[in-house]
Write a protein that holds these residues in place. Structure first.
Motif, PDB file in Angstrom:
ATOM      1  N   HIS A  72       0.844  -1.189   0.000  1.00 42.06           N
ATOM      2  CA  HIS A  72       0.000   0.000   0.000  1.00 42.06           C
ATOM      3  C   HIS A  72       0.882   1.242   0.000  1.00 42.06           C
ATOM      4  N   ASN A  73       0.314   2.356  -0.369  1.00 37.91           N
ATOM      5  CA  ASN A  73       1.074   3.591  -0.425  1.00 37.91           C
ATOM      6  C   ASN A  73       0.460   4.655   0.489  1.00 37.91           C
ATOM      7  N   LEU A  74      -0.048   4.228   1.607  1.00 39.96           N
ATOM      8  CA  LEU A  74      -0.673   5.169   2.513  1.00 39.96           C
ATOM      9  C   LEU A  74       0.345   6.140   3.102  1.00 39.96           C
ATOM     10  N   TRP A  75       1.488   5.650   3.530  1.00 41.85           N
ATOM     11  CA  TRP A  75       2.472   6.523   4.169  1.00 41.85           C
ATOM     12  C   TRP A  75       3.717   6.741   3.327  1.00 41.85           C
ATOM     13  N   LEU A  76       4.088   5.771   2.510  1.00 39.11           N
ATOM     14  CA  LEU A  76       5.290   5.872   1.686  1.00 39.11           C
ATOM     15  C   LEU A  76       4.999   5.355   0.288  1.00 39.11           C
ATOM     16  N   ASP A 123      10.165   3.592  -4.778  1.00 39.55           N
ATOM     17  CA  ASP A 123      10.832   4.885  -4.912  1.00 39.55           C
ATOM     18  C   ASP A 123      11.490   5.078  -6.273  1.00 39.55           C
TER      19      ASP A 123
END
Length: 100
Positions: free
Chosen positions: A38-42, A46
């Motif tokens: 998931h990409n909720l915080w990061l 990258d």
């Protein structure tokens, strides 16, 4: 464009419909993969920008008429003025010729 016209004609009806159907229509019956990152915080990765992609890529458009007209507003206004002026001149000339 249709949304603007629709909002002016039936804003209350559209609000009522979206309040009832908007949330459910964005949901799916497919189970979520528990292993999916998931990409909720990061960011998920990258090194690569995934952007906004998904199952609707096949029907997505890269541009729209409204965006092009908005971006080139002056050119479209000038073209409309030329067409309108030509139509007025043609109408006046037609009236002059038929009155002789």
């Amino acid at each position: 464009m249709e949304a603007i016209v629709g909002d002016r004609v039936a804003a209350g009806l559209a609000d009522h419909y979206l309040a009832r159907a908007g949330y459910d229509s964005q949901q799916t019956e497919e189970p979520e993969n528990p292993e999916r990152p998931h990409n909720l915080w990061l960011p998920v990765d990258d090194l690569r920008d995934f952007g906004a992609h998904g199952r609707f890529d096949g029907v997505a458009r890269s541009s729209s008429r409204e965006f092009v007209i908005s971006k080139h507003r002056r050119a479209f206004a000038a073209a409309a003025a030329v067409v309108l002026t030509a139509g007025v001149v043609d109408h006046v000339m037609h009236r002059v010729v038929t009155s002789i």
